[in-house]
Each structure stands twice: as structure tokens, then as C-alpha cells.
Design a protein around this motif. Sequence first.
Motif, PDB file in Angstrom:
ATOM      1  N   ALA A  94       0.978  -1.121   0.168  1.00 45.62           N
ATOM      2  CA  ALA A  94      -0.065   0.156  -0.030  1.00 45.62           C
ATOM      3  C   ALA A  94       0.875   1.246   0.060  1.00 45.62           C
ATOM      4  CB  ALA A  94      -0.834  -0.008   1.161  1.00 45.62           C
ATOM      5  N   VAL A  95       0.366   2.390  -0.500  1.00 49.73           N
ATOM      6  CA  VAL A  95       1.082   3.526  -0.600  1.00 49.73           C
ATOM      7  C   VAL A  95       0.126   4.767  -0.089  1.00 49.73           C
ATOM      8  CG1 VAL A  95       2.627   3.020  -2.434  1.00 49.73           C
ATOM      9  CG2 VAL A  95       0.390   4.104  -2.920  1.00 49.73           C
ATOM     10  N   THR A  96       0.962   5.783   0.576  1.00 49.39           N
ATOM     11  CA  THR A  96       0.076   6.939   0.976  1.00 49.39           C
ATOM     12  C   THR A  96      -0.397   7.700  -0.193  1.00 49.39           C
ATOM     13  OG1 THR A  96       2.250   8.270   1.097  1.00 49.39           O
ATOM     14  CG2 THR A  96       1.244   6.943   3.265  1.00 49.39           C
ATOM     15  N   GLY A  97      -1.600   8.179  -0.120  1.00 55.01           N
ATOM     16  CA  GLY A  97      -1.882   9.166  -1.168  1.00 55.01           C
ATOM     17  C   GLY A  97      -2.103  10.653  -0.938  1.00 55.01           C
ATOM     18  N   LEU A  98      -1.696  11.537  -1.915  1.00 58.36           N
ATOM     19  CA  LEU A  98      -2.015  12.961  -1.927  1.00 58.36           C
ATOM     20  C   LEU A  98      -2.476  13.447  -3.051  1.00 58.36           C
ATOM     21  CD1 LEU A  98      -1.490  15.708  -0.240  1.00 58.36           C
ATOM     22  CD2 LEU A  98       1.142  15.598  -1.351  1.00 58.36           C
ATOM     23  N   ILE A  99      -3.488  14.113  -2.780  1.00 55.34           N
ATOM     24  CA  ILE A  99      -4.189  14.931  -4.007  1.00 55.34           C
ATOM     25  C   ILE A  99      -4.167  16.418  -3.721  1.00 55.34           C
ATOM     26  CG2 ILE A  99      -6.147  15.138  -5.579  1.00 55.34           C
ATOM     27  CD1 ILE A  99      -6.650  12.326  -4.992  1.00 55.34           C
ATOM     28  N   GLY A 100      -3.079  17.152  -4.159  1.00 56.69           N
ATOM     29  CA  GLY A 100      -3.044  18.337  -3.905  1.00 56.69           C
ATOM     30  C   GLY A 100      -4.155  19.360  -4.166  1.00 56.69           C
ATOM     31  N   ASN A 101      -4.901  19.281  -5.196  1.00 55.68           N
ATOM     32  CA  ASN A 101      -5.721  20.052  -5.697  1.00 55.68           C
ATOM     33  C   ASN A 101      -7.039  19.990  -4.667  1.00 55.68           C
ATOM     34  OD1 ASN A 101      -6.741  17.862  -6.853  1.00 55.68           O
ATOM     35  ND2 ASN A 101      -6.964  18.908  -8.923  1.00 55.68           N
ATOM     36  N   GLN A 102      -6.992  18.879  -3.706  1.00 48.97           N
ATOM     37  CA  GLN A 102      -8.207  18.529  -2.742  1.00 48.97           C
ATOM     38  C   GLN A 102      -7.599  19.022  -1.294  1.00 48.97           C
ATOM     39  OE1 GLN A 102      -9.678  14.688  -2.993  1.00 48.97           O
ATOM     40  NE2 GLN A 102      -9.923  14.815  -5.483  1.00 48.97           N
TER      41      GLN A 102
END
Length: 344
Positions: free
Chosen positions: A42-50
Amino acid sequence: MEFWQELIPAPRPAAAHAEHYPAPMPDGRALVLPLRDYGAIAVTGLIGNQAGFAVQRALCGWMAEAARPFGAEVVVGLPTLGHVFGGPVAEALGHPNWVAPGYSRKKWYDPALSVPTSSSTAPDARRMWLDPRLLPRLAGRRVLLVDDVISTGSSALAGLALLRLAGVEPVALCVALAQGDRWVPDWPAALPVAAAFATPLFRRAPQGWVPDWSTLPRGWPCHPAPAGLYPAPDLRGALLMPRLWLVLGALSGLLAVALSAWAAHGLVLDEADHRRVQSALTMQGWHALALLAVGLLAERRPGARLAHRQAAASRWVRSASAAPSGGWCCAASRSASRRRAARC
């Protein structure tokens, strides 16, 4: 729950995680990230525009501080989520503007300034385009490439290829999140990577997702327990045993030299006793060399190397956690990358 909206105080320690992970930030706080299930890992997720505005400002500030030593004169923000950080990082570095490649083609675009690209989160093939009217901004300048996350490295490598079509070699890549080390084996050895923060890959276990700290990029100044966020593993055995063998070998060698000097100059013996003493001292010397060899081999074990790296990083984090600004930087070594890829 909603992610990326605020930086929170360091939570209570946990050995495993179910659906999210509180990633340590440079100022000692944490940002809660979702865990993306990729099967075995598993990987960590980052969605900058959210992300919340406060989180975006903090990440851009840390990115700018991590990238500042490279002396960049213009920022190129990769599409799409790299655009979230490209402009603010350029402004924080004192630049008047920045360059934004895109995925849509305008009428005046030149196909010679485009490359195919895909990413771990957007696997469908598409093309990245550079507006030829922006080439004067890049000519003869020190260029910093900016993206949101580096995971497998495919998007960033496409950005490098696009800049090379424009005759540009960037001075560094700067990202908000360095997501494990899957990108390291294919990354150019001479190109540094700076980041606001880094997270490891996670391995599936009965109790949930367990961080695999060996997947942090080699030399990355990060640690599983910054500011007490997670209990550091007990590294005393891995660190002390090689040193114990080395100390014992050195003492044994010192004793052999001292006894040899005493036997040669201060001890009166007949020929038979002298041979026996000489034989004993020779065996003592070989024993000292054997202890030194065991100590050196023990230090070369992967577990011992990891322990030394984590201990050094722990000291760095304790000194850095008091400073609210600043990110991290790693220059990937190609030979080290291949060794890591072979071990994984």
C-alpha cells in the motif's frame, strides 16, 4: 473521513494501520493520508488540489526551503497536480513567473515539444506538451522541476524528457511527497530530489498495513519516529554487536603486541619456552584479526546498515523537528539503487 484538510498534533503510536496513516511533517505535526491498496503493498495518497489551503501553503513552504539551495531561476510545474505546487513554490523562491506544461494541445504547439507519459494513478497513455512560446523563459536558466508526488517516477521522467527536447537539464526535482523508493532504480544518479516529506511503502500483515522503513530512499533523512510519532525499533543489538566485535578485536590485537614486546625484551626464556610463547602470541594475533573481520562483516549486513541509517536519521529528526520550515533532499546513487532493487 476527509483527508488533507489540516495538520494535526502527533497521534498516539501505532504499529500497523488500517485505512490511513498520519505522515510526519518537518514541523513535528502530522498529515493524515489515505492508504492506497496495491495488492501486496500500500502507498500513501496525496491529491494536492483537494488539500486545504493551510496544508497547501505549508507543503509549498517546505518544498521551497528544500529546493532553495539549488539556486533555481525558473520553476517548471508538471501537469496536472504539479501545477498546484509549481506557482506557489516559484513565488516563494522569489520568481516572477513559472512554466506549466500541459496535457492539452493548443493550435500553435509543436509535436517536437511533446512526450508520451503515464503515471501510477493515471495509467492511460497521453502526451505532455510544452508551449514553444515559453522557451525563452528556460533558455540558459537554472530550472527546477516540480511535481506533487514521486512514486514510480514515470511522470517525473517524462518531464525530464520534455525538458531535454527543449535543451534543458534541470538542477533538481522538488516534490511534496516522496512515496517510497520504487522510483529510485531508474532515476538519474546525478539529479537530486527534494521533498517536503517522505513516506515508506506498507506491507500487508494480519494486523493491517505495516510500514516498511527499508523502502525510504537511501540516505533520506527521515525516520519512523520523528518527534515521538511512532516508537523507534530497538536498534541497540544491531548497532552494538558489530562494535563489540571490533572493540574486542582491537583489544586482543593490542594485548598481542604488548605481550610480544614483553616476551622479546623483558622475559628470559630457554629456546623451547620461547617457541611456545611465540606460538601462543601468533595465535593471539590471528584471533584478533578474526574478531575484527567478524565485526566488519556484521556491519555490512543489511540489517546493521539499516540500523545505522535509522539511528543517524533519528538524530537529524530530533534536531530538525524544532524548525517549522524546511524539507528533505536525497541524491540517488545509481549503484546503491541497483543494490536496493536487487534486495527488494
